[in-house]
Design a protein around this motif. Sequence first.
Motif, short mmCIF file in Angstrom:
data_model
loop_
_atom_site.label_atom_id
_atom_site.label_comp_id
_atom_site.label_asym_id
_atom_site.label_seq_id
_atom_site.Cartn_x
_atom_site.Cartn_y
_atom_site.Cartn_z
N GLY A 189 71.36 44.03 141.13
CA GLY A 189 72.59 43.59 141.76
C GLY A 189 73.55 44.71 142.11
N SER A 190 73.26 45.92 141.63
CA SER A 190 74.19 47.02 141.89
C SER A 190 74.25 47.34 143.38
CB SER A 190 73.76 48.25 141.10
OG SER A 190 72.42 48.57 141.42
N ALA A 191 73.17 47.02 144.12
CA ALA A 191 73.15 47.34 145.55
C ALA A 191 73.46 46.09 146.37
CB ALA A 191 71.78 47.90 145.93
N GLY A 192 74.37 45.27 145.89
CA GLY A 192 74.76 44.08 146.63
C GLY A 192 74.09 42.84 146.11
N PRO A 193 74.41 41.68 146.70
CA PRO A 193 73.87 40.41 146.25
C PRO A 193 72.35 40.37 146.33
CG PRO A 193 75.68 40.07 147.77
CD PRO A 193 75.36 41.52 147.81
N VAL A 194 71.75 39.62 145.44
CA VAL A 194 70.30 39.46 145.41
C VAL A 194 69.98 38.06 145.94
CG1 VAL A 194 68.25 39.41 143.95
CG2 VAL A 194 70.14 40.97 143.42
N LEU B 120 78.59 31.57 135.65
CA LEU B 120 77.87 32.79 135.32
C LEU B 120 77.54 33.63 136.55
CD1 LEU B 120 75.44 31.41 132.59
CD2 LEU B 120 77.56 32.67 132.28
N VAL B 121 77.38 32.95 137.69
CA VAL B 121 77.08 33.68 138.93
C VAL B 121 77.98 33.17 140.04
CG1 VAL B 121 74.65 34.00 138.31
CG2 VAL B 121 75.33 32.01 139.66
N GLU B 122 78.04 33.94 141.12
CA GLU B 122 78.71 33.42 142.31
C GLU B 122 77.86 33.76 143.54
OE1 GLU B 122 82.03 37.03 142.33
OE2 GLU B 122 82.53 35.02 141.60
N GLY B 123 77.85 32.82 144.46
CA GLY B 123 77.02 32.96 145.63
C GLY B 123 77.77 33.57 146.79
N VAL B 124 77.06 34.33 147.61
CA VAL B 124 77.64 34.91 148.82
C VAL B 124 76.81 34.40 149.99
CG1 VAL B 124 78.23 37.02 150.04
CG2 VAL B 124 78.28 36.96 147.54
N ARG B 125 77.46 33.68 150.88
CA ARG B 125 76.72 33.06 151.97
C ARG B 125 76.55 33.99 153.15
NH1 ARG B 125 79.29 27.07 152.51
NH2 ARG B 125 77.81 26.01 151.15
#
Lengths: 158, 158
Positions: free
Chosen positions: A21-26, A54-59
């Motif tokens: 995840g360090s390089a952006g959303p997975v 626990l997580v958040e989504g990026v659309r």
Amino acid sequence: MKLSTKGRYAVTAMMDLAIYGSAGPVTLADISQCQGISLSYLEQLFAKLRKAGLVEGVRGPGGGYRLARPANQISVAQIITAVDESVDMTRCKGEANCQDGESCLTHELWMDLSKRLYEFLDGITLADFVERPEVQEIARRQSREALRHHLLFGRFAA
Amino acid sequence: MKLSTKGRYAVTAMMDLAIYGSAGPVTLADISQCQGISLSYLEQLFAKLRKAGLVEGVRGPGGGYRLARPANQISVAQIITAVDESVDMTRCKGEANCQDGESCLTHELWMDLSKRLYEFLDGITLADFVERPEVQEIARRQSREALRHHLLFGRFAA
DNA sequence: ATATTCCCTAGCATAGCAGTCGGGATTGGA
DNA sequence: TCCAATCCCGACTGCTATGCTAGGGAATAT
């Protein structure tokens, strides 16, 4: 608390998020392909993880999932309980007065054991896995490749 | 390793054996009544526990089950694995070469986690529960009652 | 715009759980 | 010697959760 393959799916997926995840959303598609889990099933698991905060989504394109908190603030116990909702307590709880009105002692002991187990799993965070040297090594390699990938596809090309 | 209600049944039943077993074998009928578990289901669980060498059965009147070893040599992990046989490993194990031929790192990490969990549960024995003062207290009361019961029914009356 | 991603709901086959039933085999006590 | 209490064993059953599929949305970078 319960521990089954479902919980394992969630934990391994969360490990992926923590590592890569360090390089952006997975994306779930990546996890699905890597771990061999059905994409739609992953989506259902992540719906629960998201509801648990626990997580958040990026659309949108380039989106995916990322951890909602730093990896050292997410424990294995939190992940499992988020996904494996199971509060099916003992049946003989108060009202059953076996052994001369004394409520079953073993239930107390089981409660104590499960509490200990939870505390143990709550003491293990995702960071414990990410911070290992060999993981760090792979993560670095991965992000280099991700960067090259971005360049190839003109992601960063102004 | 897996942890479900089935394992809980087994562990609590084994606690019963460890606590009340000092006054002779414990019958499944007693455990069934006390814990509210079906007798025949308990029999199936104890068949596995017996095959795993954790308990031994004593037939005939006055029979029942007793621990095959001292309580401090029977761990919670042993009980759960005896009853919850689940060696369903990860599916993407060697042959899946995701991430450029590198086998999935998270599987290694999961293996490590489950190993740690096993070691934790293997470090907890039945004796840890039996040796508590309140348990000792109840066990003493129980055995006094058992003795009185024996006398009432002329068990020891020559 | 369009492709990419998350998001949501519904349904579905299968396995395992928890239990039932019906019968043994063994053995202590009357 | 017989009976009753136990353990032992196998087959069958209803139900739930698992893991998955299908089909559609909504948001958003390019």
